[in-house]
Design a protein around this motif. Structure first.
Motif, PDB file in Angstrom:
ATOM      1  N   ASP A  11       0.983  -1.111   0.033  1.00  0.00           N
ATOM      2  CA  ASP A  11      -0.113  -0.031   0.112  1.00  0.00           C
ATOM      3  C   ASP A  11       0.889   1.237  -0.053  1.00  0.00           C
ATOM      4  O   ASP A  11       0.369   2.242  -0.661  1.00  0.00           O
ATOM      5  CB  ASP A  11      -0.904  -0.014   1.491  1.00  0.00           C
ATOM      6  CG  ASP A  11      -2.190  -0.838   0.994  1.00  0.00           C
ATOM      7  OD1 ASP A  11      -2.164  -1.336  -0.006  1.00  0.00           O
ATOM      8  OD2 ASP A  11      -2.802  -1.065   1.898  1.00  0.00           O
ATOM      9  N   GLY A  12       1.960   1.160   0.635  1.00  0.00           N
ATOM     10  CA  GLY A  12       2.966   2.355   0.665  1.00  0.00           C
ATOM     11  C   GLY A  12       2.605   3.462   1.550  1.00  0.00           C
ATOM     12  O   GLY A  12       1.816   3.227   2.451  1.00  0.00           O
ATOM     13  N   LEU A  13       3.021   4.805   0.964  1.00  0.00           N
ATOM     14  CA  LEU A  13       2.399   5.796   1.775  1.00  0.00           C
ATOM     15  C   LEU A  13       0.811   6.167   2.037  1.00  0.00           C
ATOM     16  O   LEU A  13       0.519   6.741   2.830  1.00  0.00           O
ATOM     17  CB  LEU A  13       3.203   7.055   1.351  1.00  0.00           C
ATOM     18  CG  LEU A  13       4.741   7.177   1.678  1.00  0.00           C
ATOM     19  CD1 LEU A  13       5.633   8.329   1.190  1.00  0.00           C
ATOM     20  CD2 LEU A  13       4.928   7.154   3.133  1.00  0.00           C
ATOM     21  N   LEU A  29       4.449  11.668  -4.019  1.00  0.00           N
ATOM     22  CA  LEU A  29       4.226  10.315  -3.281  1.00  0.00           C
ATOM     23  C   LEU A  29       2.949   9.680  -3.307  1.00  0.00           C
ATOM     24  O   LEU A  29       2.756   8.496  -3.024  1.00  0.00           O
ATOM     25  CB  LEU A  29       4.916  10.656  -1.869  1.00  0.00           C
ATOM     26  CG  LEU A  29       6.174  11.244  -1.422  1.00  0.00           C
ATOM     27  CD1 LEU A  29       6.644  11.364  -0.312  1.00  0.00           C
ATOM     28  CD2 LEU A  29       7.041  10.196  -2.051  1.00  0.00           C
ATOM     29  N   TYR A  30       2.033  10.455  -3.549  1.00  0.00           N
ATOM     30  CA  TYR A  30       0.424  10.129  -3.441  1.00  0.00           C
ATOM     31  C   TYR A  30      -0.101   9.891  -4.854  1.00  0.00           C
ATOM     32  O   TYR A  30      -1.053   9.197  -4.785  1.00  0.00           O
ATOM     33  CB  TYR A  30      -0.500  10.925  -2.306  1.00  0.00           C
ATOM     34  CG  TYR A  30       0.262  10.748  -1.128  1.00  0.00           C
ATOM     35  CD1 TYR A  30      -0.113   9.633  -0.035  1.00  0.00           C
ATOM     36  CD2 TYR A  30       1.159  11.813  -0.602  1.00  0.00           C
ATOM     37  CE1 TYR A  30       0.462   9.801   1.133  1.00  0.00           C
ATOM     38  CE2 TYR A  30       1.537  11.896   0.550  1.00  0.00           C
ATOM     39  CZ  TYR A  30       1.268  10.751   1.404  1.00  0.00           C
ATOM     40  OH  TYR A  30       1.717  10.759   2.806  1.00  0.00           O
ATOM     41  N   ALA A  31       0.582  10.544  -5.758  1.00  0.00           N
ATOM     42  CA  ALA A  31      -0.290  10.593  -7.046  1.00  0.00           C
ATOM     43  C   ALA A  31       0.109   9.170  -7.786  1.00  0.00           C
ATOM     44  O   ALA A  31       1.319   8.938  -7.764  1.00  0.00           O
ATOM     45  CB  ALA A  31       0.175  11.510  -7.853  1.00  0.00           C
ATOM     46  N   LYS A  32      -0.670   8.686  -8.659  1.00  0.00           N
ATOM     47  CA  LYS A  32      -0.408   7.417  -9.399  1.00  0.00           C
ATOM     48  C   LYS A  32       0.332   7.825 -10.517  1.00  0.00           C
ATOM     49  O   LYS A  32       0.360   8.977 -11.125  1.00  0.00           O
ATOM     50  CB  LYS A  32      -1.656   6.445  -9.731  1.00  0.00           C
ATOM     51  CG  LYS A  32      -2.267   6.007  -8.594  1.00  0.00           C
ATOM     52  CD  LYS A  32      -3.638   5.269  -8.913  1.00  0.00           C
ATOM     53  CE  LYS A  32      -4.328   4.816  -7.805  1.00  0.00           C
ATOM     54  NZ  LYS A  32      -5.363   3.818  -7.883  1.00  0.00           N
ATOM     55  N   PRO A  33       1.275   7.078 -11.018  1.00  0.00           N
ATOM     56  CA  PRO A  33       2.266   7.283 -12.211  1.00  0.00           C
ATOM     57  C   PRO A  33       1.282   7.513 -13.543  1.00  0.00           C
ATOM     58  O   PRO A  33       0.632   6.811 -13.760  1.00  0.00           O
ATOM     59  CB  PRO A  33       3.105   6.180 -12.418  1.00  0.00           C
ATOM     60  CG  PRO A  33       3.136   5.278 -10.995  1.00  0.00           C
ATOM     61  CD  PRO A  33       1.749   5.682 -10.460  1.00  0.00           C
ATOM     62  N   ASN A  34       1.496   8.550 -14.198  1.00  0.00           N
ATOM     63  CA  ASN A  34       0.961   8.861 -15.469  1.00  0.00           C
ATOM     64  C   ASN A  34       1.780   8.451 -16.641  1.00  0.00           C
ATOM     65  O   ASN A  34       2.675   9.369 -16.791  1.00  0.00           O
ATOM     66  CB  ASN A  34       0.282  10.064 -15.492  1.00  0.00           C
ATOM     67  CG  ASN A  34      -0.757  10.525 -16.726  1.00  0.00           C
ATOM     68  OD1 ASN A  34      -0.569   9.700 -17.534  1.00  0.00           O
ATOM     69  ND2 ASN A  34      -1.551  11.454 -16.390  1.00  0.00           N
TER      70      ASN A  34
END
Length: 84
Positions: A11-13, A29-34
């Motif tokens: 789950d990570g941060l 740190l919270y955004a999903k890679p695009n």
């Protein structure tokens, strides 16, 4: 009432309790890679590096070379012949 979700491995941060300020400051740190944005950035970076390489080869092709000054900075000088 909202249920508390137990964090699972991977789950990570996102699973940690943090403040809104921390999430706003550390958005990446919270955004999903695009993938699309990443591709545009990669193309832009490669284009800049290619342009710098092109300009450097253009100056070298005209007879200039990168010379170092006494202070360590680099500038381009025209090649001179000892016979001139």
């Amino acid at each position: 009432m909202s249920e508390k979700k137990n964090p699972a491995p991977g789950d990570g941060l996102r699973s940690l309790r943090t403040t809104s300020l921390f999430r706003a400051v550390n958005f990446e740190l919270y955004a999903k890679p695009n993938i699309a944005i990443m591709a545009v950035g990669l193309v832009a970076l490669a284009g800049c590096a290619g342009y710098i390489a092109y300009m450097r080869s253009k100056y070298e092709g005209l007879g200039y070379y990168g010379a170092l000054k006494d202070d360590g900075s680099e500038h381009f000088e025209k090649k001179k012949s000892k016979w001139d």
